[in-house]
Design an enzyme around this catalytic site. Structure first.
Site, mmCIF file in Angstrom:
data_model
loop_
_atom_site.group_PDB
_atom_site.id
_atom_site.type_symbol
_atom_site.label_atom_id
_atom_site.label_comp_id
_atom_site.label_asym_id
_atom_site.label_seq_id
_atom_site.Cartn_x
_atom_site.Cartn_y
_atom_site.Cartn_z
ATOM 1 N N ARG A 1 -13.821 15.545 -3.548
ATOM 2 C CA ARG A 1 -12.547 14.789 -4.350
ATOM 3 C C ARG A 1 -11.900 15.795 -5.428
ATOM 4 O O ARG A 1 -10.871 15.847 -5.797
ATOM 5 C CB ARG A 1 -13.047 13.524 -4.875
ATOM 6 C CG ARG A 1 -11.877 12.765 -5.525
ATOM 7 C CD ARG A 1 -12.303 11.580 -5.604
ATOM 8 N NE ARG A 1 -11.279 10.685 -6.083
ATOM 9 C CZ ARG A 1 -11.184 10.154 -7.215
ATOM 10 N NH1 ARG A 1 -11.841 10.419 -8.401
ATOM 11 N NH2 ARG A 1 -10.014 9.283 -7.760
ATOM 12 N N HIS B 1 -8.290 17.081 -5.532
ATOM 13 C CA HIS B 1 -7.516 16.676 -6.709
ATOM 14 C C HIS B 1 -6.932 17.876 -7.382
ATOM 15 O O HIS B 1 -5.919 18.036 -8.168
ATOM 16 C CB HIS B 1 -8.089 15.848 -7.765
ATOM 17 C CG HIS B 1 -8.118 14.257 -7.000
ATOM 18 N ND1 HIS B 1 -8.156 13.313 -8.134
ATOM 19 C CD2 HIS B 1 -8.049 13.893 -6.069
ATOM 20 C CE1 HIS B 1 -8.145 11.902 -7.465
ATOM 21 N NE2 HIS B 1 -8.120 12.337 -6.068
ATOM 22 N N ASN C 1 -7.415 10.621 -12.302
ATOM 23 C CA ASN C 1 -8.613 11.271 -12.460
ATOM 24 C C ASN C 1 -9.373 10.553 -13.560
ATOM 25 O O ASN C 1 -10.951 10.610 -13.872
ATOM 26 C CB ASN C 1 -8.459 12.426 -13.059
ATOM 27 C CG ASN C 1 -7.986 13.445 -11.873
ATOM 28 O OD1 ASN C 1 -8.293 13.112 -10.827
ATOM 29 N ND2 ASN C 1 -7.107 14.444 -12.340
ATOM 30 N N HIS D 1 -13.249 9.991 3.261
ATOM 31 C CA HIS D 1 -13.628 8.681 2.825
ATOM 32 C C HIS D 1 -14.935 8.051 3.472
ATOM 33 O O HIS D 1 -15.092 6.930 3.422
ATOM 34 C CB HIS D 1 -12.462 7.606 2.611
ATOM 35 C CG HIS D 1 -11.576 7.957 1.507
ATOM 36 N ND1 HIS D 1 -10.683 7.361 1.078
ATOM 37 C CD2 HIS D 1 -11.915 8.943 0.423
ATOM 38 C CE1 HIS D 1 -9.895 7.847 0.025
ATOM 39 N NE2 HIS D 1 -10.794 8.743 -0.520
#
Length: 335
Positions: free
Chosen positions: A71, A75, A103, A202
């Site tokens: 992740r 990001h 975040n 996910h």
């Protein structure tokens, strides 16, 4: 005559080298530079070994860390490109991306990146970028969880700035519409195939109650794109108010194993986040067909995930003399 034979031999050897060279290992970036897997072969030959060793220890200690490291890379790349801007702490006029809505109280794994960087600085000072560390850690986290491997093109450099607004606006949110999410991917040069495949990450990790509460208690009653028995189970630990930070498995079937159960869950209306379930319910036939294909064929999902991860990691990296190689991933180097 001898010169003609030598020229002919040279052309033959060159043709063979091109024909049998590794497929697409050298990647030209948006900035005109190149990323390639052998970037540190001479300057820091143990770089990948060091990253892998520390990631393996972190994931063995806490399985959730694998998803957190993947992740972080995601990001990072969606804001200003894959330049490790997400790792910078606030200082002076610099506002950290860690404060953004996607975040804050959510992004994690920074200490693992610190450990890796510290070890790399001892091995080969100011050589391996934090941006490359993120790319390698994401790949290793995927493999350690049972997912596919891929060759990581390297040579990224680190940014000297961050973008709080970019982090707030560019990263897909759990309650975004399908079209909004797709648009955010397209702005990064990624397509609908990349969107569906990368959403498959996910299959591991967790989400907070606050990320999906609206699906359990929306104004018009229940969210009927969510299996109602599954929803009733979720309500026991995600109340209307309170419990915002309570964690739930994104994939309730095999939460720590990287596999295609994520897609099977979506077809059963048991996707935890709205942004996941919308791949099936968003009235996009291409998305629905891809979910069905990946649910039926784990190898197909793995192959596309690996390809899309390489593509994502190539979003506007800094190369050549741009940016810097940070000594500490949290701080810009002092001039």
């Amino acid at each position: 005559m001898a010169n003609s034979i030598n020229l002919l031999m040279f052309k033959l050897v060159l043709t063979l080298l091109v024909a049998f060279s590794p497929l697409c290992l050298c990647r030209k970036t948006n900035g005109g530079g190149y990323l390639y897997p052998q970037f540190y072969d001479r300057s820091c030959p143990r770089a990948q070994e060091i990253v892998n060793s520390i990631v393996a220890k972190a994931v063995a200690k806490e399985a959730r860390m694998a998803a957190s490291l993947i992740r972080l890379h995601f990001h990072d790349c969606f804001v200003k490109g894959c330049d490790a801007s997400i790792l910078l702490d606030s200082s002076g006029t610099l506002m950290s991306e860690k404060r953004s809505n996607p975040n804050r109280n959510s992004a994690r794994g920074f200490e693992v990146i610190d450990q890796i960087k510290s070890a790399l600085e001892k091995e080969c000072p100011q050589t391996v970028s934090c941006a490359d560390v993120l790319a390698l850690a994401a790949r290793d986290s995927t493999v350690l969880s049972g997912g596919p491997s891929w060759v990581v093109p390297l040579g990224r450099r680190d940014s000297k700035g961050a973008s709080l607004s970019g982090s707030n606006n560019n990263i897909p949110a759990p309650n975004n519409t399908f079209q909004t999410i797709l648009t955010k991917f397209k702005l990064q040069g990624l397509n609908i195939v990349d969107l569906v495949a990368l959403s498959g990450s996910h299959t591991i990790g967790n989400a907070r109650c606050t990320s999906f509460r609206q699906r359990l208690y929306n104004q018009s009653g229940n969210d009927f794109t969510l299996d109602q028995y599954y929803a009733s189970q979720l309500r026991t630990r995600c109340p209307k108010s309170g419990g915002d930070q309570n964690l739930f498995n994104l994939d309730y079937v095999s939460p720590t194993k990287f596999d295609n159960n994520y897609f099977k869950n979506l077809l059963s209306f048991k996707g935890l986040l709205s942004s996941d379930q919308i791949l099936v319910t968003g009235k996009n036939q291409v998305s629905l067909d891809l979910v069905k294909k990946y649910a039926a064929n784990n190898h197909l999902f793995f192959d596309q995930f690996a390809e899309s991860m390489v593509k994502m990691a190539n979003i506007s990296p800094l190369t050549g003399s741009k940016g810097e190689i940070r000594k500490n991933c949290r701080k810009i180097n002092v001039s």
